[in-house]
Design a protein around this motif. Structure first.
Motif: not given
Length: 378
Positions: A129-141
């Motif tokens: 869950t942490k991993c996928v949230n980071i992935i989508n946060a970086l997509f937001a960046v």
């Protein structure tokens, strides 16, 4: 792939997400440049945007089906090349057929990159869950950088400069995937993509939750600027802030879930986030002041931000291309259908009535969040 190689590949997947966010979100931003230069009609412009979603939907199916025939590496490299190829075509020609093909390729590249990057990073993660949230946060960046690219292009003599920059960004995605050491073994890909998850009730509850989540997120982000302008809530430059506000909220929310929320409460948080999304969206619709509307929008974005990545991470025990190949296209149908429904309702009963529709889909999110929680405890 050994543990060390998986971790190295995951690091590259994180970097890829920034470039993917930049390329995909810029496709919508640079559409205004293309309309200005080529005098595109609204119909053609709408079709171009629709092809992004079509390509995204198609990529999930291809990522699930092709590895057993071509191998994972060939599949990923072939589909992710769409990002660079699409922007190269936009640089070369303004012919309508070429434009349509370019946007389809960008959609294919976006979907396959998100799919494959999520799988690579998720398989190496101890906390998915942490991993996928980071992935989508970086997509937001990367998405937050898209308006900056557009503003910079207004100062350039050569209007195709941002298109060239995006083509290079797409090439970076391809090169990072090429250096991951992905397997070319078709038998291994077939073995890894086990379809036993199709018999799990938990998985299908997740599919329904993700469908309603995408109905909500894409229709709200797609129609909110129009809603604010038509209702006179935000005017001029303030109305253009909505995109930045919602992506910033998404970034904050996803980072908070990744680094603050306890691991054992992630699934229960889907219900809390869905309720918070419903409350903040209702407040957003009844807001008459521009400042209050932007505040409610930010709170809605934070509430909604973790639903997509947390839902993906909790889909089933085995994260593979087959899982993503069913889950993401099914959710993507909501992203295609709901914006049209909002427009159709708005055409007949007004924009406020149209914007009520995503509120109904949030109720669907709440319902399946409850079912997911109960399934987990059964």
């Amino acid at each position: 792939m050994s543990g060390n190689l998986k971790r190295e590949a995951a690091k590259k997947a994180y970097i890829i997400m920034v470039f993917d966010g930049l390329c995909v979100s810029s496709a919508s931003v640079i559409l205004s440049l293309l309309r200005q230069q080529y005098d595109l009609s609204y119909d053609l412009s709408g079709t171009l945007l629709a092809l992004l979603s079509v390509g995204n939907l198609l990529s999930g199916l291809l990522c699930a089906a092709l590895p057993q025939f071509l191998g994972t590496k060939t599949t990923v490299l072939s589909l992710s090349a769409g990002l660079a190829a699409g922007y190269v075509l936009l640089v070369l020609s303004g012919n309508p057929v070429i434009l349509l093909l370019a946007f389809l390729l960008i959609g294919l590249g976006k979907g396959s990159t998100m799919n494959s990057g999520t799988v690579v990073a998720g398989q190496a993660a101890t906390d998915r869950t942490k991993c996928v949230n980071i992935i989508n946060a970086l997509f937001a960046v990367g998405s937050l950088a898209a308006p900056v690219l557009y503003l910079a292009s207004n100062q350039m003599q050569f209007w195709k400069a941002p298109l060239c920059a995006l083509a290079v960004s797409g090439l970076m995605v391809w090169l990072l995937f090429a250096g991951m050491g992905l397997s070319s073994d078709r038998k291994e890909a077939k073995r890894d993509n086990d379809t036993g998850f199709l018999r799990e009730r938990h998985f299908w509850y997740t599919v329904c939750f993700m469908f309603f989540q995408q109905c909500t997120e894409i229709s709200v982000t797609g129609w909110l600027v129009t809603y604010f302008k038509d209702q006179g809530i935000l005017t001029g430059a303030l109305s253009e802030l909505t995109v930045t506000v919602i992506w910033l909220a998404m970034l904050v929310g996803r980072l908070a879930i990744a680094f603050v929320l306890p691991q054992n409460s992630r699934l229960r948080s889907l219900f809390v986030m869905s309720i918070a999304s419903l409350v903040t969206y209702v407040l957003l619709l009844v807001s008459n002041s521009g400042g209050i509307a932007l505040l409610c929008l930010f709170l809605f974005g934070v509430s909604e931000s973790g639903c997509y990545p947390t839902g993906i991470a909790q889909a089933n025990r085995s994260m593979n291309n087959a899982t993503m190949g069913v889950l993401l296209p099914a959710a993507g149908i909501g992203a295609i259908v709901m914006p049209y429904v909002v427009g159709a309702v708005a055409e007949r009963w007004g924009i406020f009535a149209g914007m009520v529709c995503p509120g109904i889909t949030i109720v669907g999110m709440v319902l399946f969040a409850v079912l997911l929680g109960r399934q987990k405890t059964d």
